[in-house]
Design a protein around this motif. Sequence first.
Motif, PDB file in Angstrom:
ATOM      1  N   ASP A  50      14.269 -88.258   1.961  1.00  0.00           N
ATOM      2  CA  ASP A  50      13.534 -87.323   2.815  1.00  0.00           C
ATOM      3  C   ASP A  50      13.464 -85.929   2.202  1.00  0.00           C
ATOM      4  O   ASP A  50      12.744 -85.069   2.698  1.00  0.00           O
ATOM      5  CB  ASP A  50      14.165 -87.257   4.212  1.00  0.00           C
ATOM      6  CG  ASP A  50      15.625 -86.852   4.188  1.00  0.00           C
ATOM      7  OD1 ASP A  50      16.360 -87.277   3.265  1.00  0.00           O
ATOM      8  OD2 ASP A  50      16.043 -86.106   5.096  1.00  0.00           O
ATOM      9  N   ARG A  51      14.195 -85.713   1.099  1.00  0.00           N
ATOM     10  CA  ARG A  51      14.222 -84.393   0.456  1.00  0.00           C
ATOM     11  C   ARG A  51      13.776 -84.407  -0.998  1.00  0.00           C
ATOM     12  O   ARG A  51      13.409 -83.362  -1.532  1.00  0.00           O
ATOM     13  CB  ARG A  51      15.635 -83.807   0.550  1.00  0.00           C
ATOM     14  CG  ARG A  51      16.064 -83.510   1.962  1.00  0.00           C
ATOM     15  CD  ARG A  51      17.406 -82.845   1.977  1.00  0.00           C
ATOM     16  NE  ARG A  51      17.806 -82.513   3.344  1.00  0.00           N
ATOM     17  CZ  ARG A  51      18.999 -82.046   3.663  1.00  0.00           C
ATOM     18  NH1 ARG A  51      19.905 -81.849   2.734  1.00  0.00           N
ATOM     19  NH2 ARG A  51      19.271 -81.774   4.921  1.00  0.00           N
ATOM     20  N   GLY A  65      23.834 -92.593   8.317  1.00  0.00           N
ATOM     21  CA  GLY A  65      24.982 -93.476   8.512  1.00  0.00           C
ATOM     22  C   GLY A  65      25.706 -93.851   7.239  1.00  0.00           C
ATOM     23  O   GLY A  65      26.735 -94.524   7.290  1.00  0.00           O
ATOM     24  N   ASP A  66      25.213 -93.405   6.075  1.00  0.00           N
ATOM     25  CA  ASP A  66      25.916 -93.685   4.816  1.00  0.00           C
ATOM     26  C   ASP A  66      27.116 -92.756   4.686  1.00  0.00           C
ATOM     27  O   ASP A  66      27.005 -91.534   4.877  1.00  0.00           O
ATOM     28  CB  ASP A  66      24.993 -93.507   3.611  1.00  0.00           C
ATOM     29  CG  ASP A  66      24.049 -94.668   3.411  1.00  0.00           C
ATOM     30  OD1 ASP A  66      24.231 -95.716   4.060  1.00  0.00           O
ATOM     31  OD2 ASP A  66      23.115 -94.531   2.597  1.00  0.00           O
ATOM     32  N   LEU A  67      28.260 -93.346   4.367  1.00  0.00           N
ATOM     33  CA  LEU A  67      29.525 -92.624   4.266  1.00  0.00           C
ATOM     34  C   LEU A  67      30.222 -92.963   2.955  1.00  0.00           C
ATOM     35  O   LEU A  67      29.850 -93.906   2.272  1.00  0.00           O
ATOM     36  CB  LEU A  67      30.458 -93.038   5.424  1.00  0.00           C
ATOM     37  CG  LEU A  67      29.909 -93.015   6.839  1.00  0.00           C
ATOM     38  CD1 LEU A  67      30.905 -93.656   7.802  1.00  0.00           C
ATOM     39  CD2 LEU A  67      29.569 -91.595   7.258  1.00  0.00           C
ATOM     40  N   TRP A  68      31.287 -92.207   2.663  1.00  0.00           N
ATOM     41  CA  TRP A  68      32.189 -92.529   1.556  1.00  0.00           C
ATOM     42  C   TRP A  68      33.596 -92.485   2.127  1.00  0.00           C
ATOM     43  O   TRP A  68      34.037 -91.454   2.643  1.00  0.00           O
ATOM     44  CB  TRP A  68      32.041 -91.533   0.413  1.00  0.00           C
ATOM     45  CG  TRP A  68      32.672 -92.050  -0.839  1.00  0.00           C
ATOM     46  CD1 TRP A  68      33.969 -91.899  -1.227  1.00  0.00           C
ATOM     47  CD2 TRP A  68      32.037 -92.833  -1.843  1.00  0.00           C
ATOM     48  NE1 TRP A  68      34.183 -92.531  -2.422  1.00  0.00           N
ATOM     49  CE2 TRP A  68      33.000 -93.118  -2.817  1.00  0.00           C
ATOM     50  CE3 TRP A  68      30.748 -93.325  -2.013  1.00  0.00           C
ATOM     51  CZ2 TRP A  68      32.724 -93.866  -3.959  1.00  0.00           C
ATOM     52  CZ3 TRP A  68      30.466 -94.068  -3.145  1.00  0.00           C
ATOM     53  CH2 TRP A  68      31.459 -94.329  -4.091  1.00  0.00           C
ATOM     54  N   CYS A  69      34.310 -93.591   2.056  1.00  0.00           N
ATOM     55  CA  CYS A  69      35.653 -93.690   2.628  1.00  0.00           C
ATOM     56  C   CYS A  69      36.663 -92.992   1.715  1.00  0.00           C
ATOM     57  O   CYS A  69      36.764 -93.310   0.525  1.00  0.00           O
ATOM     58  CB  CYS A  69      36.036 -95.157   2.819  1.00  0.00           C
ATOM     59  SG  CYS A  69      37.672 -95.361   3.561  1.00  0.00           S
ATOM     60  N   ARG A  93      25.032 -88.196   3.872  1.00  0.00           N
ATOM     61  CA  ARG A  93      23.810 -87.542   4.334  1.00  0.00           C
ATOM     62  C   ARG A  93      24.233 -86.275   5.069  1.00  0.00           C
ATOM     63  O   ARG A  93      24.614 -86.305   6.228  1.00  0.00           O
ATOM     64  CB  ARG A  93      23.014 -88.477   5.227  1.00  0.00           C
ATOM     65  CG  ARG A  93      21.592 -88.016   5.444  1.00  0.00           C
ATOM     66  CD  ARG A  93      20.816 -89.162   6.079  1.00  0.00           C
ATOM     67  NE  ARG A  93      19.468 -88.802   6.371  1.00  0.00           N
ATOM     68  CZ  ARG A  93      18.415 -89.229   5.686  1.00  0.00           C
ATOM     69  NH1 ARG A  93      18.579 -90.044   4.671  1.00  0.00           N
ATOM     70  NH2 ARG A  93      17.207 -88.849   6.026  1.00  0.00           N
ATOM     71  N   ARG A  94      24.172 -85.157   4.360  1.00  0.00           N
ATOM     72  CA  ARG A  94      24.679 -83.887   4.865  1.00  0.00           C
ATOM     73  C   ARG A  94      23.543 -82.966   5.301  1.00  0.00           C
ATOM     74  O   ARG A  94      22.418 -83.088   4.822  1.00  0.00           O
ATOM     75  CB  ARG A  94      25.480 -83.182   3.766  1.00  0.00           C
ATOM     76  CG  ARG A  94      26.697 -83.962   3.291  1.00  0.00           C
ATOM     77  CD  ARG A  94      27.297 -83.359   2.046  1.00  0.00           C
ATOM     78  NE  ARG A  94      27.624 -81.955   2.200  1.00  0.00           N
ATOM     79  CZ  ARG A  94      28.837 -81.453   2.035  1.00  0.00           C
ATOM     80  NH1 ARG A  94      29.849 -82.241   1.723  1.00  0.00           N
ATOM     81  NH2 ARG A  94      29.056 -80.165   2.197  1.00  0.00           N
ATOM     82  N   ALA A  95      23.879 -82.003   6.154  1.00  0.00           N
ATOM     83  CA  ALA A  95      22.893 -80.999   6.571  1.00  0.00           C
ATOM     84  C   ALA A  95      22.567 -80.053   5.422  1.00  0.00           C
ATOM     85  O   ALA A  95      21.425 -79.622   5.265  1.00  0.00           O
ATOM     86  CB  ALA A  95      23.419 -80.217   7.770  1.00  0.00           C
ATOM     87  N   LEU A 101      21.391 -85.195  -4.162  1.00  0.00           N
ATOM     88  CA  LEU A 101      21.365 -85.992  -5.390  1.00  0.00           C
ATOM     89  C   LEU A 101      22.799 -86.088  -5.897  1.00  0.00           C
ATOM     90  O   LEU A 101      23.468 -85.067  -6.061  1.00  0.00           O
ATOM     91  CB  LEU A 101      20.481 -85.299  -6.433  1.00  0.00           C
ATOM     92  CG  LEU A 101      20.256 -86.000  -7.756  1.00  0.00           C
ATOM     93  CD1 LEU A 101      19.511 -87.316  -7.543  1.00  0.00           C
ATOM     94  CD2 LEU A 101      19.461 -85.108  -8.678  1.00  0.00           C
ATOM     95  N   VAL A 102      23.279 -87.306  -6.094  1.00  0.00           N
ATOM     96  CA  VAL A 102      24.677 -87.513  -6.474  1.00  0.00           C
ATOM     97  C   VAL A 102      24.757 -88.553  -7.586  1.00  0.00           C
ATOM     98  O   VAL A 102      24.278 -89.676  -7.433  1.00  0.00           O
ATOM     99  CB  VAL A 102      25.522 -88.021  -5.274  1.00  0.00           C
ATOM    100  CG1 VAL A 102      26.948 -88.313  -5.696  1.00  0.00           C
ATOM    101  CG2 VAL A 102      25.489 -87.036  -4.114  1.00  0.00           C
ATOM    102  N   LEU A 103      25.366 -88.160  -8.701  1.00  0.00           N
ATOM    103  CA  LEU A 103      25.732 -89.127  -9.740  1.00  0.00           C
ATOM    104  C   LEU A 103      27.166 -89.548  -9.452  1.00  0.00           C
ATOM    105  O   LEU A 103      28.059 -88.704  -9.335  1.00  0.00           O
ATOM    106  CB  LEU A 103      25.636 -88.502 -11.130  1.00  0.00           C
ATOM    107  CG  LEU A 103      24.214 -88.321 -11.653  1.00  0.00           C
ATOM    108  CD1 LEU A 103      24.154 -87.239 -12.703  1.00  0.00           C
ATOM    109  CD2 LEU A 103      23.705 -89.631 -12.217  1.00  0.00           C
ATOM    110  N   LEU A 104      27.387 -90.842  -9.287  1.00  0.00           N
ATOM    111  CA  LEU A 104      28.714 -91.383  -9.020  1.00  0.00           C
ATOM    112  C   LEU A 104      29.412 -91.674 -10.339  1.00  0.00           C
ATOM    113  O   LEU A 104      28.779 -92.151 -11.284  1.00  0.00           O
ATOM    114  CB  LEU A 104      28.606 -92.684  -8.231  1.00  0.00           C
ATOM    115  CG  LEU A 104      27.793 -92.658  -6.943  1.00  0.00           C
ATOM    116  CD1 LEU A 104      27.650 -94.069  -6.385  1.00  0.00           C
ATOM    117  CD2 LEU A 104      28.435 -91.743  -5.935  1.00  0.00           C
TER     118      LEU A 104
END
Length: 176
Positions: A50-51, A65-69, A93-95, A101-104
């Motif tokens: 969306d961005r 609803g995507d998270l990282w535990c 998914r942050r405000a 954009l995230v490289l894991l």
Amino acid sequence: MVLTPTGLRFQGRLLCCAVGRGGVVADKREGDGATPAGVHRVVGLLYRPDRLPRPAPWARPILPGDLWCDDSGHPLYNQPARAPLAASHEALRRADPLYDLVLLTDWNWPRAEPGLGSAIFLHQWRRPRHPTAGCIAFSRTDLLWLAARALPGTRLLVPRVLAGRLGRRAAVAQRQ
């Protein structure tokens, strides 16, 4: 990619970046705010559809609803997860734009060992050279450039010689 005292060197460019508030450490621990020294590999690329347009064919969208535990006692520790999740976690998914954009990386992954820390991401910085909780952060422009060129398996070298040398204002350089 090689982290140096002046920035991240990749494909002939030096990118200004920030590391964890605890600097670079050879012995990473959960909650220390440090960036771990070592050889890491890029294992994923996430983006907010969306961005941003899809940055690479192998990129996966970050959905509501995507998270990282980040709960070291949970079976999904240092893994992506979906809401609802009662265990400690971070919303992907942050405000703010930090995780647009995230490289894991493969830090403590895929078989996470409790206590060694979770999720060393390459992501956008809050403001120039502002320290992270252990990740490596860049300007949006540089992160987009990096994401367009890094592939799964790209090596990220964080030299042990930097341990104790890079602190709060670590890795400051101008783009070349």
